[in-house]
Write a protein that holds these residues in place. Structure first.
Motif, PDB file in Angstrom:
ATOM      1  N   LEU A  21       0.829  -1.206   0.000  1.00 40.14           N
ATOM      2  CA  LEU A  21       0.000   0.000   0.000  1.00 40.14           C
ATOM      3  C   LEU A  21       0.862   1.255   0.000  1.00 40.14           C
ATOM      4  O   LEU A  21       0.589   2.213  -0.740  1.00 40.14           O
ATOM      5  CB  LEU A  21      -0.917  -0.007   1.221  1.00 40.14           C
ATOM      6  N   GLY A  22       1.911   1.246   0.809  1.00 45.66           N
ATOM      7  CA  GLY A  22       2.759   2.423   0.895  1.00 45.66           C
ATOM      8  C   GLY A  22       3.561   2.676  -0.365  1.00 45.66           C
ATOM      9  O   GLY A  22       3.636   3.816  -0.844  1.00 45.66           O
ATOM     10  N   VAL A  23       4.135   1.605  -0.938  1.00 42.00           N
ATOM     11  CA  VAL A  23       5.030   1.757  -2.093  1.00 42.00           C
ATOM     12  C   VAL A  23       4.261   2.063  -3.371  1.00 42.00           C
ATOM     13  O   VAL A  23       4.680   2.917  -4.170  1.00 42.00           O
ATOM     14  CB  VAL A  23       5.890   0.480  -2.273  1.00 42.00           C
ATOM     15  N   PHE A  24       3.114   1.397  -3.580  1.00 42.02           N
ATOM     16  CA  PHE A  24       2.426   1.510  -4.856  1.00 42.02           C
ATOM     17  C   PHE A  24       1.219   2.451  -4.853  1.00 42.02           C
ATOM     18  O   PHE A  24       0.676   2.759  -5.915  1.00 42.02           O
ATOM     19  CB  PHE A  24       1.978   0.122  -5.330  1.00 42.02           C
ATOM     20  N   ILE A  25       0.777   2.915  -3.678  1.00 40.51           N
ATOM     21  CA  ILE A  25      -0.385   3.803  -3.631  1.00 40.51           C
ATOM     22  C   ILE A  25      -0.070   5.100  -2.891  1.00 40.51           C
ATOM     23  O   ILE A  25      -0.164   6.188  -3.474  1.00 40.51           O
ATOM     24  CB  ILE A  25      -1.596   3.087  -2.980  1.00 40.51           C
ATOM     25  N   LEU A  26       0.304   5.000  -1.624  1.00 37.48           N
ATOM     26  CA  LEU A  26       0.486   6.208  -0.823  1.00 37.48           C
ATOM     27  C   LEU A  26       1.674   7.044  -1.302  1.00 37.48           C
ATOM     28  O   LEU A  26       1.566   8.270  -1.431  1.00 37.48           O
ATOM     29  CB  LEU A  26       0.658   5.826   0.650  1.00 37.48           C
ATOM     30  N   TYR A  27       2.819   6.403  -1.556  1.00 35.97           N
ATOM     31  CA  TYR A  27       3.981   7.160  -2.025  1.00 35.97           C
ATOM     32  C   TYR A  27       3.734   7.820  -3.387  1.00 35.97           C
ATOM     33  O   TYR A  27       4.032   9.016  -3.550  1.00 35.97           O
ATOM     34  CB  TYR A  27       5.220   6.272  -2.082  1.00 35.97           C
ATOM     35  N   PRO A  28       3.192   7.089  -4.390  1.00 28.96           N
ATOM     36  CA  PRO A  28       2.905   7.771  -5.666  1.00 28.96           C
ATOM     37  C   PRO A  28       1.932   8.941  -5.523  1.00 28.96           C
ATOM     38  O   PRO A  28       2.088   9.963  -6.190  1.00 28.96           O
ATOM     39  CB  PRO A  28       2.305   6.653  -6.537  1.00 28.96           C
ATOM     40  N   LEU A  29       0.928   8.792  -4.643  1.00 23.70           N
ATOM     41  CA  LEU A  29      -0.009   9.897  -4.428  1.00 23.70           C
ATOM     42  C   LEU A  29       0.710  11.117  -3.857  1.00 23.70           C
ATOM     43  O   LEU A  29       0.526  12.246  -4.334  1.00 23.70           O
ATOM     44  CB  LEU A  29      -1.126   9.458  -3.482  1.00 23.70           C
ATOM     45  N   ALA A  30       1.525  10.885  -2.836  1.00 22.56           N
ATOM     46  CA  ALA A  30       2.256  11.996  -2.214  1.00 22.56           C
ATOM     47  C   ALA A  30       3.247  12.613  -3.195  1.00 22.56           C
ATOM     48  O   ALA A  30       3.386  13.846  -3.273  1.00 22.56           O
ATOM     49  CB  ALA A  30       2.979  11.504  -0.961  1.00 22.56           C
ATOM     50  N   ALA A  31       3.931  11.773  -3.960  1.00 24.75           N
ATOM     51  CA  ALA A  31       4.903  12.279  -4.934  1.00 24.75           C
ATOM     52  C   ALA A  31       4.220  13.106  -6.007  1.00 24.75           C
ATOM     53  O   ALA A  31       4.729  14.154  -6.428  1.00 24.75           O
ATOM     54  CB  ALA A  31       5.660  11.108  -5.559  1.00 24.75           C
ATOM     55  N   ASN A  32       3.041  12.654  -6.455  1.00 25.45           N
ATOM     56  CA  ASN A  32       2.321  13.392  -7.489  1.00 25.45           C
ATOM     57  C   ASN A  32       1.917  14.784  -7.000  1.00 25.45           C
ATOM     58  O   ASN A  32       1.997  15.760  -7.743  1.00 25.45           O
ATOM     59  CB  ASN A  32       1.080  12.612  -7.914  1.00 25.45           C
ATOM     60  N   VAL A  33       1.465  14.859  -5.742  1.00 27.78           N
ATOM     61  CA  VAL A  33       1.110  16.167  -5.170  1.00 27.78           C
ATOM     62  C   VAL A  33       2.344  17.076  -5.162  1.00 27.78           C
ATOM     63  O   VAL A  33       2.260  18.261  -5.494  1.00 27.78           O
ATOM     64  CB  VAL A  33       0.529  16.013  -3.757  1.00 27.78           C
ATOM     65  N   GLY A  34       3.492  16.519  -4.805  1.00 25.80           N
ATOM     66  CA  GLY A  34       4.724  17.299  -4.820  1.00 25.80           C
ATOM     67  C   GLY A  34       5.089  17.760  -6.225  1.00 25.80           C
ATOM     68  O   GLY A  34       5.493  18.914  -6.433  1.00 25.80           O
ATOM     69  N   PHE A  35       4.923  16.878  -7.197  1.00 26.09           N
ATOM     70  CA  PHE A  35       5.232  17.226  -8.587  1.00 26.09           C
ATOM     71  C   PHE A  35       4.338  18.354  -9.103  1.00 26.09           C
ATOM     72  O   PHE A  35       4.730  19.125  -9.975  1.00 26.09           O
ATOM     73  CB  PHE A  35       5.061  16.012  -9.489  1.00 26.09           C
ATOM     74  N   SER A  36       3.102  18.423  -8.571  1.00 21.62           N
ATOM     75  CA  SER A  36       2.154  19.415  -9.084  1.00 21.62           C
ATOM     76  C   SER A  36       2.565  20.847  -8.752  1.00 21.62           C
ATOM     77  O   SER A  36       2.008  21.792  -9.322  1.00 21.62           O
ATOM     78  CB  SER A  36       0.752  19.135  -8.526  1.00 21.62           C
ATOM     79  N   PHE A  37       3.539  21.024  -7.854  1.00 25.91           N
ATOM     80  CA  PHE A  37       4.028  22.365  -7.522  1.00 25.91           C
ATOM     81  C   PHE A  37       5.314  22.690  -8.285  1.00 25.91           C
ATOM     82  O   PHE A  37       5.993  23.668  -7.962  1.00 25.91           O
ATOM     83  CB  PHE A  37       4.293  22.478  -6.009  1.00 25.91           C
TER      84      PHE A  37
END
Length: 293
Positions: A21-37
């Protein structure tokens, strides 16, 4: 009383699922939010921080408004057909049709679900073809040729044609979910209602609907979330066209990211899709006051 070792063993069994869950869902979600800035391209080694610039562009972008409108339209039609109509069809198949005919009906409605959406979309390009399409040919055959038109090439009909493909493919799946839920309703409730003189419609309203409330909630969440993440149908059938008439958020995100190579802005669009689906899911759970089972 469970010992500390037994509790530790419980967490140990949960660890693989939590890691996944952390590697394939939570981390990509958090990384995507970071990329959006940030502002960057697919092959760039560096990301330039731009703050809320991508979100300001998102608010001012007229194509986002068109795509969001199409997603809302997708959701409304999907709820009407995949939830309400599918629920009525499920009740009809179980109660009205004879057992043998009911089995045939279930298979008939569920068959499209077994087909790949890519196959279905390609199939419907021939159905909606402007010159030799099955739909226009049928209209000509029954004397309604004046209704024939380029369904996928007209800005007023393209999104409705795309939506109809999704409904054709998905309604059998939601109907089957409702059938399973209805089969778990105690027959004593219907027998008692019949003894009290309740007809089929009254039994449906007073027993079937309340008893399948949990499944209605599940199907609503799946349907609405699916309407805001839909990609394959509009991408294969129209590519978001003509113009941007059938553009949805997912296809626009794909175009921005992989054709315009604006990965930061595409990440902002992905974040918007995620926020919308989460908010709608929570809103539905609150309104239904359900989702506990």
């Amino acid at each position: 009383m469970r010992s500390a070792g037994e509790r530790a063993l419980d967490y140990l069994f949960l660890l693989p699922a939590l890691l996944f869950l952390g590697v394939f869902i939570l981390y990509p979600l958090a990384a995507n939010v970071g990329f959006s800035f940030s502002e960057f391209t697919l092959g760039s080694a560096e990301k330039n921080f731009v703050g809320l610039a991508n979100y300001q562009q998102l608010v001012a972008d007229p194509i986002v408004g068109t795509a969001l409108t199409n997603n809302v339209l997708y959701a409304v039609v999907s709820v009407l057909l995949q939830v309400f109509l599918a629920h009525i069809l499920a009740a009809t198949v179980l109660v009205v049709l004879p057992p043998r005919l009911a089995v045939v009906a279930r298979s008939f409605f569920f068959l499209p679900v077994l087909l790949s959406m890519t196959v279905v979309a390609i199939l419907f390009t021939f159905v909606f073809d402007a010159s030799d399409g099955l739909l226009n040919g049928l209209l000509q055959a029954v004397g309604l040729g004046h209704f024939a038109q380029p369904w996928l090439g007209d800005t007023t009909t393209a999104i409705f044609a795309v939506i109809s493909v999704s409904q054709w493919q998905s309604i059998g799946y939601t109907m089957l979910l409702f059938i399973v839920s209805m089969q778990n309703i105690p027959t004593e409730l219907y027998e008692a209602a019949a003894l009290d003189g309740a007809k089929l419609l009254r039994q449906y309203v007073s027993i079937t609907l309340p008893q399948t409330r949990e499944m209605i909630f599940v199907v609503m969440v799946l349907t609405v979330s699916g309407a805001f993440t839909v990609f394959a149908e509009p991408y294969i059938l129209t590519g978001g066209g003509p113009g941007n008439a059938s553009q949805v958020l997912a296809t626009y995100m794909y175009r921005v990211g992989f054709f315009q190579n604006e990965m930061g802005y595409a990440s902002a669009l992905a974040t918007l899709i995620f926020v919308i689906t989460v908010v709608l899911s929570v809103a539905q759970a609150t309104l239904f006051r359900t989702g506990k089972e």
